[in-house]
Motif scaffolding. Structure first.
Motif, mmCIF file in Angstrom:
data_model
loop_
_atom_site.group_PDB
_atom_site.id
_atom_site.type_symbol
_atom_site.label_atom_id
_atom_site.label_comp_id
_atom_site.label_asym_id
_atom_site.label_seq_id
_atom_site.Cartn_x
_atom_site.Cartn_y
_atom_site.Cartn_z
ATOM 1 N N ARG A 402 0.857 -1.190 0.000
ATOM 2 C CA ARG A 402 0.000 0.000 0.000
ATOM 3 C C ARG A 402 0.895 1.242 0.000
ATOM 4 N NH1 ARG A 402 -3.480 -3.146 3.836
ATOM 5 N NH2 ARG A 402 -5.222 -3.901 2.573
ATOM 6 N N SER A 403 1.770 1.265 -0.969
ATOM 7 C CA SER A 403 2.717 2.372 -1.066
ATOM 8 C C SER A 403 2.208 3.418 -2.058
ATOM 9 C CB SER A 403 4.088 1.863 -1.509
ATOM 10 O OG SER A 403 4.014 1.317 -2.812
ATOM 11 N N LYS A 404 2.821 4.565 -2.018
ATOM 12 C CA LYS A 404 2.494 5.635 -2.955
ATOM 13 C C LYS A 404 3.736 6.481 -3.183
ATOM 14 C CE LYS A 404 0.571 8.482 0.808
ATOM 15 N NZ LYS A 404 -0.597 9.252 1.271
ATOM 16 N N THR A 405 3.732 7.206 -4.275
ATOM 17 C CA THR A 405 4.866 8.054 -4.625
ATOM 18 C C THR A 405 4.593 9.498 -4.242
ATOM 19 O OG1 THR A 405 3.985 8.382 -6.858
ATOM 20 C CG2 THR A 405 5.501 6.534 -6.526
ATOM 21 N N PHE A 406 5.636 10.305 -4.276
ATOM 22 C CA PHE A 406 5.509 11.720 -3.923
ATOM 23 C C PHE A 406 6.378 12.552 -4.858
ATOM 24 C CE2 PHE A 406 8.871 9.852 -1.363
ATOM 25 C CZ PHE A 406 9.936 10.715 -1.561
ATOM 26 N N ALA A 407 6.098 13.825 -4.905
ATOM 27 C CA ALA A 407 6.892 14.770 -5.696
ATOM 28 C C ALA A 407 7.708 15.645 -4.754
ATOM 29 C CB ALA A 407 5.982 15.639 -6.564
ATOM 30 N N VAL A 408 8.892 16.037 -5.215
ATOM 31 C CA VAL A 408 9.724 16.978 -4.461
ATOM 32 C C VAL A 408 9.894 18.249 -5.297
ATOM 33 C CG1 VAL A 408 10.937 15.140 -3.226
ATOM 34 C CG2 VAL A 408 11.861 16.000 -5.385
ATOM 35 N N PHE A 409 10.292 19.316 -4.602
ATOM 36 C CA PHE A 409 10.374 20.617 -5.254
ATOM 37 C C PHE A 409 11.686 21.292 -4.875
ATOM 38 C CE2 PHE A 409 5.976 19.505 -4.856
ATOM 39 C CZ PHE A 409 5.372 19.938 -6.035
ATOM 40 N N LYS A 410 12.299 21.860 -5.891
ATOM 41 C CA LYS A 410 13.496 22.673 -5.681
ATOM 42 C C LYS A 410 13.074 24.128 -5.580
ATOM 43 C CE LYS A 410 17.794 24.213 -5.890
ATOM 44 N NZ LYS A 410 18.718 24.146 -4.742
ATOM 45 N N GLU A 411 13.350 24.730 -4.417
ATOM 46 C CA GLU A 411 12.963 26.129 -4.194
ATOM 47 C C GLU A 411 14.117 27.062 -4.571
ATOM 48 O OE1 GLU A 411 11.491 29.156 -0.605
ATOM 49 O OE2 GLU A 411 11.726 27.009 -0.219
ATOM 50 N N THR A 422 10.565 24.199 -8.687
ATOM 51 C CA THR A 422 10.688 23.255 -9.794
ATOM 52 C C THR A 422 10.324 21.865 -9.283
ATOM 53 O OG1 THR A 422 12.485 24.575 -10.748
ATOM 54 C CG2 THR A 422 12.211 22.309 -11.556
ATOM 55 N N LYS A 423 9.393 21.233 -9.962
ATOM 56 C CA LYS A 423 8.853 19.958 -9.501
ATOM 57 C C LYS A 423 9.624 18.780 -10.083
ATOM 58 C CE LYS A 423 4.523 17.272 -9.434
ATOM 59 N NZ LYS A 423 3.113 17.241 -9.886
ATOM 60 N N TYR A 424 9.843 17.784 -9.260
ATOM 61 C CA TYR A 424 10.467 16.537 -9.692
ATOM 62 C C TYR A 424 9.635 15.371 -9.159
ATOM 63 C CZ TYR A 424 14.502 19.539 -10.508
ATOM 64 O OH TYR A 424 15.325 20.545 -10.936
ATOM 65 N N GLY A 425 9.281 14.456 -10.031
ATOM 66 C CA GLY A 425 8.498 13.304 -9.611
ATOM 67 C C GLY A 425 7.015 13.564 -9.657
ATOM 68 N N ILE A 426 6.245 12.535 -9.321
ATOM 69 C CA ILE A 426 4.785 12.599 -9.375
ATOM 70 C C ILE A 426 4.220 12.085 -8.060
ATOM 71 C CG2 ILE A 426 2.721 11.728 -10.541
ATOM 72 C CD1 ILE A 426 4.388 11.400 -13.048
ATOM 73 N N ALA A 427 3.243 12.809 -7.521
ATOM 74 C CA ALA A 427 2.523 12.351 -6.332
ATOM 75 C C ALA A 427 1.424 11.407 -6.786
ATOM 76 C CB ALA A 427 1.948 13.533 -5.566
ATOM 77 N N GLY A 428 1.618 10.126 -6.530
ATOM 78 C CA GLY A 428 0.672 9.125 -7.017
ATOM 79 C C GLY A 428 -0.274 8.648 -5.935
ATOM 80 N N ASP A 429 -1.333 7.958 -6.367
ATOM 81 C CA ASP A 429 -2.284 7.375 -5.426
ATOM 82 C C ASP A 429 -1.703 6.111 -4.810
ATOM 83 O OD1 ASP A 429 -4.171 9.333 -5.991
ATOM 84 O OD2 ASP A 429 -5.014 8.190 -7.676
ATOM 85 N N MET A 430 -2.241 5.729 -3.683
ATOM 86 C CA MET A 430 -1.793 4.518 -3.006
ATOM 87 C C MET A 430 -2.204 3.283 -3.797
ATOM 88 S SD MET A 430 -2.630 3.249 0.889
ATOM 89 C CE MET A 430 -1.687 4.565 1.666
ATOM 90 N N VAL A 431 -1.242 2.392 -4.023
ATOM 91 C CA VAL A 431 -1.566 1.126 -4.672
ATOM 92 C C VAL A 431 -2.046 0.138 -3.618
ATOM 93 C CG1 VAL A 431 0.142 1.532 -6.482
ATOM 94 C CG2 VAL A 431 0.795 0.242 -4.441
ATOM 95 N N ASN A 432 -2.634 -0.936 -4.065
ATOM 96 C CA ASN A 432 -3.131 -1.948 -3.127
ATOM 97 C C ASN A 432 -3.019 -3.312 -3.794
ATOM 98 O OD1 ASN A 432 -4.320 -3.376 -1.102
ATOM 99 N ND2 ASN A 432 -6.328 -2.432 -1.261
ATOM 100 N N THR A 433 -1.895 -3.973 -3.585
ATOM 101 C CA THR A 433 -1.674 -5.296 -4.170
ATOM 102 C C THR A 433 -1.233 -6.269 -3.085
ATOM 103 O OG1 THR A 433 0.646 -4.795 -4.704
ATOM 104 C CG2 THR A 433 -1.006 -4.298 -6.385
ATOM 105 N N ILE A 434 -1.565 -7.515 -3.277
ATOM 106 C CA ILE A 434 -1.175 -8.575 -2.345
ATOM 107 C C ILE A 434 -0.387 -9.623 -3.111
ATOM 108 C CG2 ILE A 434 -1.977 -10.394 -0.796
ATOM 109 C CD1 ILE A 434 -4.410 -8.712 -0.174
ATOM 110 N N THR A 435 0.758 -10.003 -2.563
ATOM 111 C CA THR A 435 1.624 -10.986 -3.191
ATOM 112 C C THR A 435 1.933 -12.102 -2.209
ATOM 113 O OG1 THR A 435 2.663 -9.261 -4.545
ATOM 114 C CG2 THR A 435 3.823 -11.358 -4.359
ATOM 115 N N ILE A 436 1.793 -13.333 -2.639
ATOM 116 C CA ILE A 436 2.225 -14.471 -1.820
ATOM 117 C C ILE A 436 3.704 -14.692 -2.089
ATOM 118 C CG2 ILE A 436 1.960 -16.934 -1.378
ATOM 119 C CD1 ILE A 436 -0.967 -16.673 -2.086
#
Length: 921
Positions: A402-411, A422-436
Motif C-alpha cells: 500500500r505504497s504511494k509516490t511523492f513529488a519533491v520541489f526545488k525552491e 521546480t517539480k520533480y516526480g509525481i505524487a501518485g495514489d496509493m496502490v493496493n496489491t497482495i503478493t504471496i
C-alpha cells in the motif's frame, strides 16, 4: 600394568591434593545451579549421558529466557562450544541470527521432525541439543553432514496443575549508528576532494559561511537525517502464559506468547495507518500425551504462529541506504510553502520516505501438527516398542503493498525575491496489491522400532530402527522427498565400556536414479575411566571421567533443482518475416545450464575425540573435544571453462574442504548458606582449508585458493599511501591518474605493473576463535547473571563506508576527517575523491579492519520473594527482574561507530533493556 595405573593415580592425587583438601574441608555441598540433565535428547531417543559416545551439548530453558531476542539463534550465542551464532541486522521481524556449527550451517529439527521455526519463544522449549559429530547425526543420512540442532519442546507433568505467567516491558536502542558530518564539514571536505581530483570547488566561501552559521536554511540546509526520521528508542514487550499438568494417564502443556517489537521510525499524526517498521508475533503451543491403555500411548503436538510485520512504503532498507547517499545539505525537509524539499540529484526526500509513502504490511502464518502413537510390546519381548509418527506443517507469507509516490520541489528565488519551485516526480495514489511471497508444505511420516535390554545388571543394549519420508512442496517447485531408513545400536558394559554403531540409508529424487541413495555409517567408542576400580577406590574427588572417540561418514544433499536433467529456456527473440523487433519478434528456445547425469550428494568424513570429566562432588565439570572433518564431492562450477560455450557449465562434485578444531567447555559452581555462584566458559578454535577446488591454472602460486582458508578474501596488498609524486614515480606503475594520498599496492610478481596478477589472499588467515562465558552470583532470592560473547581473528571489509558514494553525491562520515592531506601523512583514510576512483576502490587489504569483539550479550538482576511470604499471596513463586541484551560491546570499530556484526549499514543491531515479573501458581 596395574603398577603403572597405580602410579598414575598417586601422581595425580599428589598434584591436586592441596586443591582437593580445600574442597573436602569446606562444609557446603555442591548443588546444580547451572541447568542440566542426566540424559541427552538425541535423534529419535533419549540416552543417558554416561552412555553416550557422541559430541553433544545442551542448553535449557532457564538460560534461554535470559537473552531478549525473538529467535532461538540469539539464545545460543556465546553459550555453546563449537556453535558460532551471529546477527547482522536488528530490523524488527528480520533480525534472525545465523549460526555455524563447526563451520557448517546445521540442520534444525523440532521434536524430531526436520522443520525450523527461528522465531519462537523460549518458554515452550525444554532443551536445545547441539549434535556435532558423525555418531550423533549419521541417522540423518545425506542431511546430517553439517551437524544438527534439535529443539525439544516441553511436556506436561503428573503432579497437578501449574500456571506460569511472565510479563516484561522495555526499550530498544541501536548499539551503533554511523555518525555523519554536518553541512559545513561536508562542503569543506567536498571542495577538498574536488581539488584532489584537479577540479574547481563547488562551494564558495559565502556558501561555507552560510552552512556554518545556519543563516539560510532553505538554500543552505543542514539536516541531520537520522535525527529527523529516527527515534532514540523503540518499545519492546512480551507476555507469556503456560499451563501444564496431568495425572497418571494424561499430561498436557499449553503455552501462549505475544511479542511486540517496535521500530525506530518516527510517525506523523496525520496518517491513519502505521508507517513504522515493527513486528508482532502470536504463538500457541499445545502438547498432550495420553496413555490409552497400559500398552499404547499417544501424543498430539500443535503449534501455531502468526507474525505481522510492517514497514514504510519506501521500505526500511531504502531509507537506511539513503542515510549514506544523502548529505545534510542536499535539500531542506520542507520548502517555504510546506512542499517537500528535493532536486534533480535527490528525488527521494528521506522524511517523505518514512511517513508519506504509505505502508507495507506482511503476514506470515505457520501451523504444525505432530501425532504419534507408541506401542509397548513387552508381551512379545520385554523392552520392545514401536512408534508411528506423522507431522504436517504449512507455511505462508504474503505481503501487501500500500505504497504511494511523492513529488519533491526545488525552491529558488527570482529576481524580485519571490520563491520559485521546480517539480520533480509525481505524487501518485496509493496502490493496493497482495503478493504471496512464499508457500511451503511439509508432510513427514516415520515408523520406528526399538529394543532395550539389560544383561545380568551389568550390560545394557539399546537398538532402534527408523524408516521415514519427508515430503516437501516449496513455492512453485515440484514436490520432492527425502526417504530412507536408519538404525542405531548402543551397548554399555558396567557403564564403563561403551560402543555405538549407527547408519543412515536415504536419498531423494533430486538426484539421478543411479546416484539417488547412499549409506552413511558411523561408530563411537567410549571409556568411563572413573568407573574403573583402580580410580573409583583411590580418587574420591573424581566423579566422572570419560574418553570417547567417533568416526563416520555423513552427507549433505545440496540438491539443486534436478541438475541431472537437461532443460531449455526462452532465449532472445529475432526478426522473421513480418515480425520486426522490438515491436514483434519470434520466440526462441536455448539450452539452459548443462546437465550433469552424475551429480550426487556431498560427503563428509568426520573424526571426533573428546574427554568429559566431573570433579569435586560435581562442583566442576568440563569437556574437551577435537574434531577433524573432511568435506568432499562438494558441488561447484568449474572455473577453468571457456565462455565460448554459450551457456553455464554443469554443477559437479569436485570440491574438498577440511575443518578441524578444538572445543573447551567448563562449569564451576558452588553454594553455601544461601550464597551461590557459578562460571561456565567455553572457547572454540576453528581452522579450515580448501584442499581442492576447480580453479584456473594461475601463473603464480600465491593466487591459488587451494590450500587457503575457506572463503578467504582476495585482493591487492596495500602498502600504505603515496606521500609524494616522487614515490609514485619510483613505484610500479598503478595507473595514469595516481596522486599523493592514493593507496600504494605491492608489486607481488615484480614486473613493474600493478594488475590482476598482484592479487593474493588478504586479511587474517589464523584459526578463527570464538568464545563465551556465562556467570552468576546470588544470595537467597537475589541473583545476578551475565553472559559474555566474543570472537577473535575475525576480519571485516569496510567498503560500504567510503566518502561521497552514490556517484559522488553521497555523505561523508566523521571517520573521513582523518583523511590523508599533505600535513597528515599518517592518516586512517586515503585522500578524498568524488565519484569513481579505480585505484582506491578496488578490493584490497587497505579496507580490512579487525572484527574482533567482546560483547556483554546478556545481564540480568532478579529477586524472588521469600518462600515464607508466598502462602499469603497464594502463589508458588514471584520473581522480579531487570534484563539487558547487547548492553556493552568492546571493539576497535567503536571508534568508527560501527557494530562489528553489522558492517553493511543496514538496520542497526539493538540493545534491549526490560523489566518484568514472573509468577508461578
Amino acid at each position: 600394568m596395574r603398577q603403572k595405573r597405580l602410579s598414575l593415580v598417586i601422581l595425580s592425587s599428589l598434584i591436586l591434593s592441596p586443591f582437593v583438601k580445600a574442597q573436602t574441608d569446606s562444609t557446603p555441598q555442591p548443588v546444580t545451579i547451572v541447568p542440566g540433565s542426566n540424559n541427552y535428547n538425541l535423534l529419535y531417543q533419549v540416552q543417558p549421558k554416561k552412555n553416550s559416545t557422541s559430541a553433544v551439548s545442551e542448553v535449557f530453558t532457564p538460560d534461554l529466557i535470559k537473552t531478549n531476542t525473538p529467535t532461538f539463534g540469539g539464545w545460543l550465542a556465546g553459550r555453546v562450544a563449537g556453535l558460532h551464532a551471529f546477527q547482522t541486522s536488528g530490523e524488527p521481524g528480520n533480525d534472525d541470527y545465523s549460526f555455524l556449527l563447526r563451520g557448517q550451517a546445521p540442520m534444525v529439527l523440532i521434536d524430531g521432525t526436520p522443520q525450523s521455526f527461528p522465531s519462537i519463544n523460549p518458554e515452550q522449549i525444554e532443551s536445545i541439543t547441539i549434535l556435532k559429530d558423525a555418531v550423533a547425526t549419521a541417522m540423518l543420512g545425506m542431511r546430517g553432514g553439517n551437524g544438527a540442532i534439535l529443539i525439544t519442546t516441553k511436556k506436561g507433568s503428573r503432579n497437578g496443575q501449574h500456571i506460569e505467567a511472565s510479563v516484561q516491558h522495555g526499550v530498544q536502542m541501536p548499539t551503533q549508528l554511523p555518525k555523519f558530518v554536518n553541512a559545513y564539514k561536508y562542503a569543506t571536505l567536498y571542495n577538498e576532494a574536488l581539488a584532489n581530483d584537479g577540479l574547481a570547488p563547488l562551494y564558495s566561501q559565502s556558501d561555507l559561511a552560510a552552512y556554518q552559521n545556519g543563516s539560510d536554511p532553505k538554500e543552505h540546509p543542514d539536516v541531520n537525517w537520522q535525527k529527523q526520521v529516527l527515534k532514540n528508542t523503540a518499545p519492546f514487550s512480551r507476555y507469556d502464559v503456560s499451563i501444564s499438568g496431568g495425572n497418571l494417564n494424561t499430561r498436557y502443556f499449553v503455552n501462549l506468547d505475544y511479542l511486540h517489537q517496535g521500530g525506530l521510525f518516527k510517525k506523523e499524526g496525520f496518517n491513519t495507518y502505521n508507517t513504522n517498521a515493527d513486528y508482532k508475533r502470536y504463538i500457541l503451543r499445545s502438547n498432550v500425551q495420553v496413555n490409552l491403555n497400559k500398552f499404547i500411548s499417544s501424543s498430539l503436538n500443535l503449534f501455531g504462529r502468526i507474525q505481522n510485520t510492517n514497514q514504510p512504503g519506501a521500505n526500511t532498507a531504502s531509507i537506511f541506504t539513503n542515510f549514506f547517499n544523502t548529505p545534510n545539505n542536499a535539500y531542506p525537509v520542507l520548502n517555504s510553502d510546506g512542499s517537500l524539499g528535493g532536486n534533480a540529484d535527490y528525488l527521494t526526500n528521506i522524511y517523505a520516505q518514512s511517513v508519506l509513502t504509505g505502508y507495507r504490511p506482511s503476514y506470515e502464518r505457520d501451523f504444525k501438527v505432530d501425532l504419534n502413537v507408541r506401542g509397548n510390546l513387552d508381551v512379545i519381548a520385554k523392552g520392545l516398542w514401536v512408534k508411528v509418527l506423522g507431522a504436517v506443517n504449512a507455511y505462508q507469507r504474503e505481503s501487501t503493498n500500500r505504497s504511494k509516490t511523492f513529488a519533491v520541489f526545488k525552491e529558488t528565488t527570482d529576481n524580485a525575491g519571490h520563491p520559485m519551485y521546480t517539480k520533480y516526480g509525481i505524487a501518485g495514489d496509493m496502490v493496493n496489491t497482495i503478493t504471496i511471497n512464499s508457500q511451503n508444505r511439509l508432510f513427514y511420516t516415520e515408523f520406528s522400532m526399538g529394543y532395550s535390554k539389560e544383561f545380568n545388571g551389568a550390560s545394557h543394549l539399546d537398538a532402534i530402527v527408523v524408516a521415514s519420508n519427508d515430503n516437501r512442496m516449496v513455492n512453485s517447485e515440484l514436490p520432492f522427498n527425502y526417504s530412507g531408513i536408519s538404525a542405531k545400536v548402543s551397548y554399555s558394559h558396567n557403564d564403563k565400556y561403551l560402543f555405538e554403531a549407527t547408519a543412515g540409508y536415504n536419498g531423494t529424487e533430486r538426484f539421478p536414479k543411479s546416484k539417488r541413495y547412499g549409506l552413511f555409517p558411523a561408530v563411537g567408542l567410549g571409556w568411563n575411566i572413573a568407573r574403573e576400580n583402580f580410580v573409583k577406590n583411590n580418587v574420591e574427588w573424581l566423579n566422572d571421567l570419560k574418553l570417547r572417540v567417533s568416526g563416520g561418514r555423513t552427507g549433505n544433499a545440496n540438491v539443486g533443482y534436478y541438475d541431472y536433467y537437461q532443460y531449455y529456456v526462452t532465449g532472445d527473440g529475432y526478426g522473421f518475416g513480418n515480425t520486426i523487433p522490438p515491436a514483434a519478434q519470434t520466440v526462441t528456445l536455448q539450452q539452459g545450464s548443462l546437465a550433469n547425469p552424475h551429480i550426487t550428494w556431498e560427503k563428509a568424513d568426520k573424526i571426533s575425540a573428546g574427554l568429559e570429566a566431573t570433579l569435586f562432588n560435581r562442583a566442576l565439570t568440563f569437556s574437551v573435544d577435537y574434531f577433524n572433518d573432511k568435506y568432499f564431492d562438494l558441488v561447484q562450477t568449474p572455473a577453468s571453462g571457456s565462455s565460448m560455450l554459450g551457456t553455464a557449465y554443469a554443477q559437479q562434485n569436485i570440491g574438498t574442504n577440511r575443518y578441524k578444531g578444538l572445543e573447551l567447555q567448563a562449569t564451576w559452581q558452588r553454594e553455601k548458606d544461601g550464597f551461590h555462584y557459578f562460571i561456565a566458559p567455553n572457547v572454540t578454535v576453528l581452522k579450515n582449508k580448501v584442499e581442492y577446488m576447480a580453479e584456473p591454472a594461475w601463473p603464480y602460486s600465491y593466487m591459488a585458493q587451494t590450500g587457503k582458508p575457506v572463503g578467504q578474501a582476495y585482493g591487492y596488498v596495500a602498502d600504505g599511501l603515496f606521500n609524494s609524486k616522487d614515490e609514485i614515480t619510483a613505484h610500479a606503475f598503478q595507473g595514469n591518474n595516481i596522486v599523493p594520498g592514493d593507496i600504494r599496492y605491492k608489486d607481488l610478481n615484480n614486473d613493474g605493473i600493478i594488475d590482476g596478477f598482484d592479487q593474493q589472499p588478504i586479511g587474517n588467515q589464523q584459526p578463527f576463535v570464538f568464545y563465551g562465558a556465562n556467570a552468576g552470583i546470588g544470595y537467597k532470592g537475589l541473583n545476578l547473571t551475565m553472559l559474555w560473547q566474543g570472537a577473535h581473528n575475525r576480519d571485516v571489509q569496510l567498503t560500504g563506508y567510503r566518502a561521497f558514494q552514490n556517484n559522488g553525491k553521497g555523505q561523508a562520515m566523521e571517520m573521513h576527517e582523518n583523511r590523508w592531506t599533505p600535513g597528515n601523512n599518517n592518516a586512517g583514510y586515503p585522500r578524498l575523491w568524488v565519484g569513481n576512483n579505480p585505484n582506491n576502490m578496488v578490493t584490497s587489504s587497505y579496507w580490512i579492519r579487525s572484527g574482533n569483539f567482546l560483547r556483554l550479550k546478556n545481564i540480568e538482576l532478579g529477586y524472588a520473594i521469600p518462600q515464607k511470604l508466598l502462602p499469603r499471596l497464594k502463589v508458588d513463586q514471584v520473581r522480579f527482574f531487570i534484563n539487558a541484551t547487547n548492553l556493552v560491546t568492546i571493539s576497535k570499530l567503536n571508534d568508527s561507530n560501527i557494530d562489528p556484526e553489522n558492517t553493511t549499514g543496514v538496520y542497526p543491531i539493538m540493545k534491549t533493556c526490560t523489566a518484568g515479573v514472573t509468577i508461578k501458581l
